[in-house]
Design an enzyme around this catalytic site. Structure first.
Site, PDB file in Angstrom:
ATOM      1  NE  ARG A 192      -4.183  -1.660   0.260  1.00  0.00           N
ATOM      2  CZ  ARG A 192      -4.341  -2.941  -0.065  1.00  0.00           C
ATOM      3  NH1 ARG A 192      -3.353  -3.601  -0.654  1.00  0.00           N
ATOM      4  NH2 ARG A 192      -5.480  -3.558   0.154  1.00  0.00           N
ATOM      5  CB  SER A 197      -8.780  -1.573   3.816  1.00  0.00           C
ATOM      6  OG  SER A 197      -9.012  -2.852   3.316  1.00  0.00           O
ATOM      7  CD  GLU A 247      -5.940   0.918   1.962  1.00  0.00           C
ATOM      8  OE1 GLU A 247      -6.813   1.348   1.179  1.00  0.00           O
ATOM      9  OE2 GLU A 247      -5.783  -0.267   2.241  1.00  0.00           O
TER      10      GLU A 247
HETATM   11  N1  EPU Z   1     -10.567 -10.821   9.925  1.00  0.00           N
HETATM   12  C1  EPU Z   1     -11.155 -10.631  11.169  1.00  0.00           C
HETATM   13  N2  EPU Z   1     -12.291  -9.883  11.223  1.00  0.00           N
HETATM   14  C2  EPU Z   1     -12.877  -9.353  10.130  1.00  0.00           C
HETATM   15  C3  EPU Z   1     -12.298  -9.571   8.856  1.00  0.00           C
HETATM   16  C4  EPU Z   1     -11.128 -10.296   8.791  1.00  0.00           C
HETATM   17  O1  EPU Z   1     -10.676 -11.103  12.190  1.00  0.00           O
HETATM   18  O2  EPU Z   1     -13.888  -8.662  10.283  1.00  0.00           O
HETATM   19  C5  EPU Z   1      -9.281 -11.543   9.864  1.00  0.00           C
HETATM   20  C6  EPU Z   1      -9.403 -12.990   9.527  1.00  0.00           C
HETATM   21  O3  EPU Z   1      -8.447 -13.692  10.294  1.00  0.00           O
HETATM   22  C7  EPU Z   1      -8.993 -13.081   8.080  1.00  0.00           C
HETATM   23  C8  EPU Z   1      -7.967 -11.962   8.007  1.00  0.00           C
HETATM   24  O4  EPU Z   1      -8.455 -10.963   8.892  1.00  0.00           O
HETATM   25  O5  EPU Z   1      -8.470 -14.308   7.797  1.00  0.00           O
HETATM   26  C9  EPU Z   1      -7.772 -11.382   6.623  1.00  0.00           C
HETATM   27  O6  EPU Z   1      -9.030 -10.944   6.146  1.00  0.00           O
HETATM   28  P1  EPU Z   1      -9.271 -10.637   4.586  1.00  0.00           P
HETATM   29  O7  EPU Z   1      -8.843 -11.792   3.775  1.00  0.00           O
HETATM   30  O8  EPU Z   1     -10.665 -10.130   4.449  1.00  0.00           O
HETATM   31  O9  EPU Z   1      -8.225  -9.504   4.269  1.00  0.00           O
HETATM   32  P2  EPU Z   1      -7.789  -8.170   4.992  1.00  0.00           P
HETATM   33  O10 EPU Z   1      -6.367  -8.322   5.409  1.00  0.00           O
HETATM   34  O11 EPU Z   1      -8.749  -7.763   6.054  1.00  0.00           O
HETATM   35  C10 EPU Z   1      -6.874  -7.166   2.765  1.00  0.00           C
HETATM   36  C11 EPU Z   1      -6.957  -5.869   2.020  1.00  0.00           C
HETATM   37  C12 EPU Z   1      -8.272  -5.771   1.261  1.00  0.00           C
HETATM   38  C13 EPU Z   1      -8.347  -6.940   0.283  1.00  0.00           C
HETATM   39  C14 EPU Z   1      -8.258  -8.247   1.113  1.00  0.00           C
HETATM   40  C15 EPU Z   1      -8.225  -9.467   0.227  1.00  0.00           C
HETATM   41  C16 EPU Z   1      -5.626  -4.325   3.317  1.00  0.00           C
HETATM   42  C17 EPU Z   1      -5.612  -3.107   4.187  1.00  0.00           C
HETATM   43  N3  EPU Z   1      -6.818  -4.757   2.945  1.00  0.00           N
HETATM   44  O12 EPU Z   1      -7.888  -7.138   3.769  1.00  0.00           O
HETATM   45  O13 EPU Z   1      -8.239  -4.572   0.492  1.00  0.00           O
HETATM   46  O14 EPU Z   1      -9.566  -6.932  -0.438  1.00  0.00           O
HETATM   47  O15 EPU Z   1      -7.030  -8.246   1.869  1.00  0.00           O
HETATM   48  O16 EPU Z   1      -6.992  -9.533  -0.418  1.00  0.00           O
HETATM   49  O17 EPU Z   1      -4.571  -4.838   2.992  1.00  0.00           O
HETATM   50  C18 EPU Z   1      -8.936  -2.304   0.355  1.00  0.00           C
HETATM   51  O18 EPU Z   1      -7.744  -2.019   0.320  1.00  0.00           O
HETATM   52  O19 EPU Z   1      -9.832  -1.423   0.305  1.00  0.00           O
HETATM   53  C19 EPU Z   1      -9.314  -3.709   0.516  1.00  0.00           C
HETATM   54  C20 EPU Z   1     -10.572  -4.075   0.676  1.00  0.00           C
END
Ligand code: EPU
Length: 334
Positions: free
Chosen positions: A160, A235, A330
């Site tokens: 990012r 995010s 972000e």
């Molecule tokens: N999780 C929780 N609670 C929640 C959601 C997620 O505990 O409400 C935990 C779970 O353990 C899950 C982990 O977080 O396994 C990862 O969740 P997720 O795969 O949804 O990914 P993220 O790290 O929360 C990132 C990006 C997203 C992107 C997803 C999928 C960032 C800041 N965000 O989210 O990007 O869609 O991975 O690759 O890196 C964006 O930038 O606007 C965005 C949506």
């Protein structure tokens, strides 16, 4: 070029925050930006408005980037280099590529915003980042009006991150972005639930880029609110990276804390940290934290940017108190 005075920005930011631009200029051709820059170098550049939180009316001129156009610059049997006008809508470009069998950005389906905004924060999702397909970008320096081409190395991409958020912040207007897409796509289904989704869709190997894109669209639509229905900017925070030592300490207390290896430590999902602090599904007045993804702050209608900003401060403080981890936004705060 079209100029509007005292123009509402409510439909130009995905949070749907009420803000007013004293002057809004639609940039439709490269010469428009040169004209505007010749009179005013301190511009606010707006693409899809999908990563912005307005906490006040922006001072000065707001430029709405509408530079369009998709041109194939070079191709062979293996790859195609495509130049996209920076005002093109990102997801439309993904669909354009998929229609032609060009792979590399299918995992980035449905990310809101424009092509020009994508390199600023090296957009990423489902195991792929923009830098994986990025070739170069063209930009105009805001004070010298000189044209520059930036290679991938010069953009200094990170998670990012790019040079345009740091050393070169607010110095350039990006006019086009060139991606190198593959005619022999390598399908990436290793991240999260893509494989499960493909199975639920009754797809079989070898998967196509269209199927991967459809799977990503289904996952995103089930977890992330559509800005058309509920104001949000995806995010709100970045996933923090902490030291291995800090991680080991926390793991003693929080045995189920999820983590991913990162080059300079351990990456923790911010969503998990926020959820552990009890914020998931939090609602106060017209704003809150999305019930399905704790990383997403939402405006249910009529809330102000200050209210959302204040909520983000409270979240940051509670994560700091509980985990001694500082979350970073972000989203760009204007
Ligand atoms: N999780 C929780 N609670 C929640 C959601 C997620 O505990 O409400 C935990 C779970 O353990 C899950 C982990 O977080 O396994 C990862 O969740 P997720 O795969 O949804 O990914 P993220 O790290 O929360 C990132 C990006 C997203 C992107 C997803 C999928 C960032 C800041 N965000 O989210 O990007 O869609 O991975 O690759 O890196 C964006 O930038 O606007 C965005 C949506």
């Amino acid at each position: 070029m079209q100029i509007y005075e005292n123009c509402s920005l409510v439909n130009h930011n995905t949070f749907h925050i009420e803000a007013v631009a004293e002057k809004l200029v639609r940039i439709e051709q490269e010469k428009d930006i040169l004209t505007v820059l010749a009179f005013n170098q301190s511009l606010n550049i707006l693409g899809g408005g999908s990563n912005i939180l307005f906490t006040k009316n922006p001072a000065g001129v707001v430029c709405l980037n509408q530079l369009k156009g998709i041109t194939i610059l070079e191709e062979n049997n293996d790859f195609v280099r495509v130049e996209f006008g920076s005002g093109e809508v990102w997801h439309d470009c993904v669909l354009w590529a998929i229609d032609r069998g060009y792979g590399g950005i299918e995992n980035l389906s449905l990310i809101p915003g424009t092509i020009g905004a994508a390199p600023l924060q090296n957009i990423g999702a489902y195991g792929v980042e923009l830098k994986d397909v990025f070739y170069s970008l063209n930009a105009i320096h805001r004070s010298t009006l000189e044209h520059h081409t930036f290679s991938k190395e010069q953009c200094n991409f990170g998670y990012r991150e790019s040079v345009f958020k740091h050393a070169l912040k607010n110095q350039y207007f990006i006019t086009s972005v060139t991606l190198e897409l593959s005619k022999k796509p390598v399908i990436r289904t290793d991240y999260g639930s893509i494989l499960d989704e493909l199975k639920a869709m009754h797809c079989h190997e070898p998967y196509s880029i269209k199927q991967v894109s459809d799977a990503v669209i289904r996952i995103r639509s089930s977890k992330l609110p559509d800005p058309k229905d509920i104001g949000n900017a995806g995010s709100f925070f970045k996933n923090p990276v902490i030291s291995q030592e800090h991680f080991n300490q926390l793991k003693n207390t929080f045995h189920n804390m999820p983590s991913y290896p990162a080059p300079d430590g351990v990456k923790i999902p911010a969503a998990w940290l926020i959820e552990q602090c009890g914020w998931k599904g939090f609602k106060e007045g017209n704003y809150g934290v999305h019930p399905k993804q704790a990383l997403v702050l939402v405006n249910y209608g009529g809330s102000s940017g200050e209210q959302l900003y204040h909520l983000s401060e409270r979240i940051i403080q509670s994560v700091l108190d509980k985990f001694q981890i500082t979350l970073h936004r972000e989203v760009n705060v204007w």
